[in-house]
Scaffold this active site. Structure first.
Site, PDB file in Angstrom:
ATOM      1  N   CYS A 102      -6.685   4.584   2.711  1.00 22.94           N
ATOM      2  CA  CYS A 102      -6.972   4.048   1.378  1.00 22.94           C
ATOM      3  C   CYS A 102      -8.455   4.204   1.102  1.00 22.94           C
ATOM      4  CB  CYS A 102      -6.576   2.564   1.321  1.00 22.94           C
ATOM      5  SG  CYS A 102      -7.043   1.722  -0.219  1.00 22.94           S
ATOM      6  N   ASP A 103      -8.800   4.415  -0.164  1.00 22.89           N
ATOM      7  CA  ASP A 103     -10.194   4.555  -0.567  1.00 22.89           C
ATOM      8  C   ASP A 103     -10.982   3.277  -0.308  1.00 22.89           C
ATOM      9  OD1 ASP A 103     -12.273   6.057  -1.627  1.00 22.89           O
ATOM     10  OD2 ASP A 103     -11.946   5.316  -3.658  1.00 22.89           O
ATOM     11  N   CYS A 150       6.509 -18.314  -5.841  1.00 25.41           N
ATOM     12  CA  CYS A 150       5.907 -18.304  -7.178  1.00 25.41           C
ATOM     13  C   CYS A 150       6.877 -17.704  -8.192  1.00 25.41           C
ATOM     14  CB  CYS A 150       4.612 -17.494  -7.162  1.00 25.41           C
ATOM     15  SG  CYS A 150       3.820 -17.346  -8.774  1.00 25.41           S
ATOM     16  N   CYS A 156       0.840  -1.197   0.000  1.00 25.92           N
ATOM     17  CA  CYS A 156       0.000   0.000   0.000  1.00 25.92           C
ATOM     18  C   CYS A 156       0.875   1.247   0.000  1.00 25.92           C
ATOM     19  CB  CYS A 156      -0.907   0.007   1.228  1.00 25.92           C
ATOM     20  SG  CYS A 156      -2.135  -1.318   1.231  1.00 25.92           S
TER      21      CYS A 156
END
Length: 374
Positions: free
Chosen positions: A276-277, A320, A261
């Protein structure tokens, strides 16, 4: 200090449209007070004064909602006045607005052009797809009115991007949407995966996007974009451009693609600040610009460890082969797995599908770009 990002909600969550999948309507229902009404000019002044005072190099103000145009042009003229007054050090100021386009007329277009606003215009593909989930307050279709707003901004030379929410319906029409946007000359595009209601089971709504659908949508969209890239005719699609940038060693502009973030200041109409929105909820409130300084707001951000929590990486992500480019995705799309105690991205399978098919060609693009630069 890094560039300051401020997202202001002058009309809180109030809107002149009623979109089925609106994530902010969902958030509003999950806090003590749903709407904070219209932002006052005094609150606007405090937001700009306190953020401008700490800005170094650059500051960005974005206006969102709900629908920000409901607050009226006079409010934004005041914002321009306050920015000029408090910009004592001559820093670069960027202004942007995300709008549904419903109220855009000649007066708005003149204002946007004269004040160099970048506009994000919400359009969900072709008329049939758009009108399926994006309605007026009485359920009426909205596409024709929004298309006229785009045409008007073209006439006035307003800079704008098209913002498209990818729903289960959108996902099945990538080629149709891509070609339609090309016909309209819409060269700057963003595609945003539709959010399920916060804290609820995924995939239960009519518009819900499942991982397989999203993976195939991204793949089909990239295939079309890549063919145009080979001809030098590709539109700017933010997600693809950011992935190419990551492979070239650049920091992506999208926090979803950074795997962490960012430092954001999302300001509700009463001056309350959130990180945050997607998390404008009571438990994430950082303070209020009417009574707190930016240092106090940032201290609270540290206390709740909002950014730090987003940087926790699950083991399956670390291992990954796509992690270096995927970065784990957006925090809002991660679910807690009680079996292993880790957070896993709901769209993990989407990215595996996409990168399995498309990453090799991204790498080829990067090699061509490097060779062109010598």
């Amino acid at each position: 200090m890094p560039p300051i990002s401020v997202l202001i909600k002058p009309s809180s969550g109030m809107c002149n449209m009623k979109c089925d999948y609106c994530f902010y309507c969902d958030e509003m229902k999950k806090r003590m007070r749903e709407s904070y009404g219209f932002m006052t000019e005094q609150t606007l002044k405090n937001v700009i004064r306190k953020t401008m005072f700490h800005a170094e190099g650059m500051i960005s103000y974005a206006y969102q909602g709900g629908e920000p145009t409901l607050r009226g042009i006079a409010f934004y003229e005041k914002a321009m006045e306050y920015q000029r007054h408090y910009n004592k050090c001559g820093i670069r100021v960027n202004n942007a607005m995300q709008t549904n386009g419903y109220l855009i007329d000649d007066e708005w277009c003149k204002f946007f052009r004269e004040n160099h606003f970048l506009i994000g215009l919400s359009v969900d593909g072709t008329k049939q797809i758009h009108d399926l989930y994006r309605h007026g307050r009485r359920g009426e279709p909205t596409f024709d009115r929004i298309k006229k707003a785009a045409e008007l901004m073209d006439q006035y030379g307003v800079d704008y991007n098209i913002l498209t929410v990818v729903t289960q319906k959108t996902a099945g029409h990538a080629a149709e949407i891509y070609n339609y946007y090309k016909e309209q000359g819409w060269k700057y595009q963003q595609y945003i995966a539709c959010l399920d209601p916060l804290g609820e089971d995924r995939g239960k709504t009519p518009y819900a996007l499942n991982p397989e659908q999203y993976g195939m949508f991204l793949t089909e969209l990239f295939n079309l974009w890549y063919e145009d890239w080979k001809k030098g005719e590709q539109p700017y699609i933010r997600q693809f451009e950011n992935y190419i940038g990551i492979l070239l060693g650049y920091q992506p502009e999208s926090c979803e693609q950074r795997g962490s973030c960012g430092i954001q200041n999302v300001v509700e109409a009463d001056g309350s600040v959130y990180p945050c929105d997607f998390y404008a909820l009571d438990e994430y409130k950082l303070g209020n610009f009417n009574c707190n300084r930016l240092e106090e707001i940032d201290k609270k951000r540290k206390e709740i460890a909002f950014v730090e929590q987003s940087q926790i990486v699950a083991e399956n992500c670390k291992n990954c082969k796509f992690y270096k480019i995927c970065k784990g995705g957006c925090r809002r799309n991660k679910d807690f797995n009680a079996m292993n105690g880790e957070y896993e991205n709901y769209f993990c399978k989407s990215y595996r599908i996409f990168f399995d098919i498309c990453l090799e060609r991204m790498i080829q693009i990067v090699e061509i770009i490097k060779n062109q630069k010598g």
